[in-house]
Design an enzyme around this catalytic site. Structure first.
Site, PDB file in Angstrom:
ATOM      1  N   GLU A 342       0.359  11.130 -12.435  1.00 47.24           N
ATOM      2  CA  GLU A 342      -0.076  12.660 -12.691  1.00 47.24           C
ATOM      3  C   GLU A 342      -1.597  12.620 -12.330  1.00 47.24           C
ATOM      4  O   GLU A 342      -2.328  13.573 -11.905  1.00 47.24           O
ATOM      5  CB  GLU A 342       0.155  12.979 -14.087  1.00 47.24           C
ATOM      6  N   HIS A 373      18.063  -9.052 -14.888  1.00 51.21           N
ATOM      7  CA  HIS A 373      19.460  -8.916 -14.714  1.00 51.21           C
ATOM      8  C   HIS A 373      19.727  -7.541 -14.252  1.00 51.21           C
ATOM      9  O   HIS A 373      21.226  -7.282 -14.380  1.00 51.21           O
ATOM     10  CB  HIS A 373      20.206  -9.209 -16.105  1.00 51.21           C
ATOM     11  N   LYS A 502       6.351  25.160 -13.574  1.00 49.19           N
ATOM     12  CA  LYS A 502       6.319  26.114 -15.030  1.00 49.19           C
ATOM     13  C   LYS A 502       6.609  27.651 -14.781  1.00 49.19           C
ATOM     14  O   LYS A 502       7.134  28.338 -15.554  1.00 49.19           O
ATOM     15  CB  LYS A 502       5.000  25.724 -15.894  1.00 49.19           C
TER      16      LYS A 502
END
Length: 511
Positions: A342, A373, A502
């Protein structure tokens, strides 16, 4: 200045061609001695780099304005130019130069208000509306109002001073709230809504939902006594029916991803206590001092940033894996994703010009041992160019010395395999000792066991997992972000791109 940068780039390319591409053994003796912080060491011995290359990288940095910009940051000047704001996260832990005295007093006052309120809850003096002692806090926030606190809360479990449990609502999806509410008694719960602007959609949706729940609950005599807020917009919080005495302030000049040091950490302080939070601040301040005073060659954040810049610029590296071998640090990579991407996920320079480089490196990762793994196959044998940070503490849990020895053995085995690889002779020997009896195709198996070498790794050793070392670790990475911003000529402290999503979400809601 750009000509000088290009000149150093040419020298680095020439050195890479003469040493690396021709597979000559680099003289890395100067890298064998770790760079030491107060409780953290950085080992650069697993890199495709030598002294000449490092010196050219240091010169590239010297020819930026990083020293004057750092001074501006510490003086409280508007270094976040696009938003005309200062950058105050260092000031919150007491690191500043000529910062205005009124700003210092305000920061100290806000801190003491948080400590006072947290101590009232922790001691049991402040109770729920029905007179019951508080056992749970629900921290409601997203992004920087969630990730730093969650990471620190998980990491410092051993340092909690009471049995008050912190749960997190961080997702617009209401099922996150349902999961949290299943395990709490609302009579004994405080809800803390954290939003700098107090107009974040996710936080306000949760606030409205929780208010309705509390109003309907006949056991709650006054729902407002259960609501708290941390914000710069106190008026908006009051309009949402939160009592002014339950609202804590935070500075306008602190971005969410740098906000751990502010009142955003109110739920964390309730959990670990003000003394441990002060130690967290002390650790961060020690890293500030290290960064400000040390020369580049002995400076952890500068070297972390230059290593990142080096591989992205000269090796087309595009991703950076963060691998933590201590369970308490399990969410560190998630926190760093926001901190780095960001901050530096930009394609425009400070003066609005397009940047050709692909910056920053894509941050990802997870818990080191389980990841062996999972995705380590990609680290070892894919054709991606990946830089890795391997992070581990040196102090085992009490009574777990052998367990820590096993953990450290896995840590070093992975580091060595990435940098040293696994050659033809080793592959043949492994086939003969482990797979020969299975009558497999020897040539094919041997070929598949080969691992190319020189995959770069930063080795980061912590003395222990404690508030002080954690504060130091986070602060060092914050300064790495600053240096990368200087190298690429960008503003690391705004994030305009997230605003579009937004706005469009609100547009869809109106239709």
């Amino acid at each position: 200045m750009q000509n000088k940068k290009n000149s150093y780039h040419s020298k680095i390319k020439k050195e890479i061609n003469s040493c690396l591409i021709k597979s000559k053994i680099l003289d890395r003796n100067h890298l064998k001695k770790p760079i030491k912080g107060e409780s953290i060491n950085l080992d650069l011995s697993k890199h495709n780099i030598n002294k000449k290359i490092l010196n050219n990288l240091y010169q590239i940095l010297e020819n930026t304005n990083y020293k004057s910009n750092l001074k501006s940051l510490l003086n409280g000047e508007e270094i976040n130019h696009s938003e005309k704001r200062p950058v105050l996260h260092c000031a919150l832990r007491g690191t500043y130069k000529n910062l205005d005295k009124s700003v210092i007093k305000l920061l100290e006052k806000e801190r003491e208000e948080m400590f006072s309120l947290a101590d009232q809850i922790s001691s049991g003096k402040l109770k729920g509306s029905s007179g019951k002692k508080i056992t749970n806090i629900v921290s409601v926030g997203i992004g920087g109002s969630y990730l730093p606190i969650k990471f620190a809360y998980d990491a410092l479990k051993k340092f909690r001073v009471n049995k008050i449990k912190i749960d997190f609502v961080y997702n617009l999806d209401v099922r996150n709230i349902f999961d949290v509410l299943e395990n709490i008694d609302v009579e004994r719960t405080l809800f803390v809504f954290i939003s700098k602007s107090f107009n974040t959609m996710e936080t306000l949706e949760a606030l409205n939902f929780i208010k309705k729940l509390l109003i309907k609950d006949k056991k709650i005599s006054n729902y407002r006594e259960h609501l708290f807020a941390v914000t710069t917009n106190q008026e908006a919080a009051i309009k949402m029916k939160i009592n002014s005495k339950n609202i804590l302030s935070m500075p306008e000049g602190v971005g969410g991803r740098f906000s751990l040091w502010s009142n955003v950490s109110f739920p964390l302080v309730v959990s670990i206590g003000s003394k441990n939070f002060k130690k967290l601040l002390e650790g961060a301040k020690s890293a500030d001092s290290h960064f400000i005073k040390r020369k580049p060659e002995n400076n952890i954040p500068i070297n972390l940033a230059l290593i990142s810049y080096y591989y992205s610029t000269f090796f087309s590296t595009s991703s950076h894996a963060i691998l933590t071998y201590d369970y308490p640090l399990r969410t560190f990579s998630s926190f760093l994703q926001q901190l780095e991407m960001e901050s530096n996920g930009k394609s425009l320079s400070l003066d609005g010009k397009k940047i050709k480089s692909k910056i920053p490196l894509i941050i990802w990762g997870g818990e080191g041992n389980p990841s062996q793994h999972s995705f380590f196959q990609l680290l070892h044998q894919s054709n991606h160019s990946i830089l890795s940070d391997f992070i581990i503490s040196q102090k085992p849990e009490i009574g777990c010395k052998q367990n820590h020895k096993m953990l450290h053995a896995n840590f070093m085995a992975q580091v060595d395999t990435l940098y040293e690889g696994f050659d033809l002779k080793q592959s043949k020997n492994l086939y003969n000792t482990k797979f020969a009896k299975r009558e497999l195709n020897k040539a094919l198996v041997v070929k598949n066991l080969l691992i190319s070498n020189r995959k770069p790794v930063n080795i980061i050793n912590l003395n222990d997992i404690s508030p002080k070392s954690l504060g130091e670790l986070i602060s060092l990475y914050e300064h790495k972000v600053f240096i990368l911003g200087q190298l690429y000529g960008i503003n690391s402290y705004d994030q305009w791109g997230v605003e579009i999503g937004k706005m469009r979400a609100n547009n869809y809601l109106k239709n």
